[in-house]
Scaffold this motif. Structure first.
Motif, PDB file in Angstrom:
ATOM      1  N   ARG A 110       0.749  -1.170   0.067  1.00 43.77           N
ATOM      2  CA  ARG A 110       0.079  -0.050   0.040  1.00 43.77           C
ATOM      3  C   ARG A 110       1.009   1.244  -0.085  1.00 43.77           C
ATOM      4  O   ARG A 110       2.149   1.241   0.451  1.00 43.77           O
TER       5      ARG A 110
ATOM      6  N   GLY B 193       3.212   2.040  -3.329  1.00 45.10           N
ATOM      7  CA  GLY B 193       2.055   0.763  -3.278  1.00 45.10           C
ATOM      8  C   GLY B 193       2.314   0.147  -4.737  1.00 45.10           C
ATOM      9  O   GLY B 193       2.322   0.609  -5.740  1.00 45.10           O
TER      10      GLY B 193
ATOM     11  N   GLU C 165       0.144  -1.389  -6.491  1.00 49.11           N
ATOM     12  CA  GLU C 165      -1.248  -1.176  -7.452  1.00 49.11           C
ATOM     13  C   GLU C 165      -0.712   0.296  -8.344  1.00 49.11           C
ATOM     14  O   GLU C 165      -0.958  -0.019  -9.490  1.00 49.11           O
TER      15      GLU C 165
END
Length: 315
Positions: free
Chosen positions: A51, A79, A81
């Protein structure tokens, strides 16, 4: 660039032994693309986790002497993503091998980040189990934990896994052997050395976090010593890291047993150092009629008279 500097680690071909160290210019694709164009052999990203993480407050990095730095960034990162598109952009644009440094919540957390990085297209994983000013600091102090984290990540991905170890331990050899036994494809040493700098007027720590990690020129002898100590005890490649500024510094690591080196602090002087290092190495090899740099790996271990010397008794 000649073939004198080429080598492989776990099937990954590198054109030369210079690799960007984690934590330096390793988040923005533009920076890494620039280094690739400058001729770097490979690149390691900033350590990325599950994250977004802000890290510690500024000041988080300071120069305490010429070419020597103290930092306590605290694994700040966007993070995984948010970082996946960055990995994809880098791999789409450059041909240099890309190593993604990862951390996570426990062994499975490390493995999950590694899998996502692999799916995004990176060439190898570096597990950061040694950052001296974050929660991961204690992992590579333990044989058991080093094995557990390394094995879990190795079983989760199909690409090479490099284990980055700490110098902040009395005997690093059992830790390196543990990583090898757990399946690591290479060992990266060293991470930064725990250190503290105080303001001479107030006595207050100069970094917001207080204790940080020392990097740059001052730690090169430590990095070389660690590579030298590990080399006779493992069969997998060693990537030396710490205080590399010149081609002579690279040779020192290679003589100690390193296959390649990572470069970080020196980039404060610009990316021209890559060409300076590679051209210096090529000239040295040519002048000494050496076909490939790897022929010199571990040369320091051949001086038996020095290795077996014992202190003389007092008369």
């Amino acid at each position: 660039m000649s073939k004198k500097l080429e080598f492989e680690i776990a099937g990954i071909k590198f054109p030369n032994p210079t690799i960007l160290a984690s934590g330096i210019l390793g988040v923005a694709p533009s920076s890494m693309i620039r280094l690739s164009k400058a001729g770097i052999g490979g690149m390691t990203t900033k350590t990325v986790g599950p994250r977004p993480r802000i890290g510690y407050s500024n000041p988080s990095i300071i120069e305490i002497d010429d070419g020597t730095y103290l930092n306590s960034v605290g694994l700040a990162n966007p993070g995984i993503e948010a970082f996946i598109p960055e990995i994809q952009e880098i791999k789409h644009t450059v041909s240099s091998p890309l190593i993604v440094s990862v951390f996570g919540d426990g062994p499975e957390g490390f493995a999950e980040i590694a899998k996502k990085a692999e799916q995004a297209g990176c060439d190898a994983i570096e597990i950061n189990i040694s950052c001296p000013h974050a929660e991961v600091a204690s992992i590579s102090l333990s044989v058991k934990l080093t094995k557990e984290f390394t094995r879990t990540v190795k079983e989760a991905v199909n690409i090479p896994v490099f284990a980055k170890l700490t110098p902040n331990i009395a005997d690093i050899v059992p830790i390196a052997k543990a990583a090898e036994e757990a399946g690591a494809d290479a060992i990266v040493v060293i991470n930064t050395v725990r250190a503290l700098a105080l303001d001479y007027k107030t006595g207050r720590p100069l970094l917001s976090h207080g204790v940080g990690g020392l990097s740059g020129k001052a730690v090169r002898p430590i990095g070389v010593r660690v590579v030298y100590e590990i080399f006779p005890h493992i069969k997998i490649p060693i990537i030396g890291c710490g205080g590399v500024y010149t081609w002579k510094d690279v040779l020192e690591y290679v003589y100690a047993g390193a296959t390649a080196v990572q470069i970080g602090s020196a980039f404060a002087e610009g990316s021209d150092i890559i060409n300076s290092i590679t051209s210096g190495l090529e000239n040295f090899l040519e002048e000494n009629q050496i076909n490939n740099l790897q022929e010199l790996r571990g040369k320091a271990h051949t001086f038996k008279d020095q290795l077996e010397a014992k202190p003389k008794e007092c008369q």
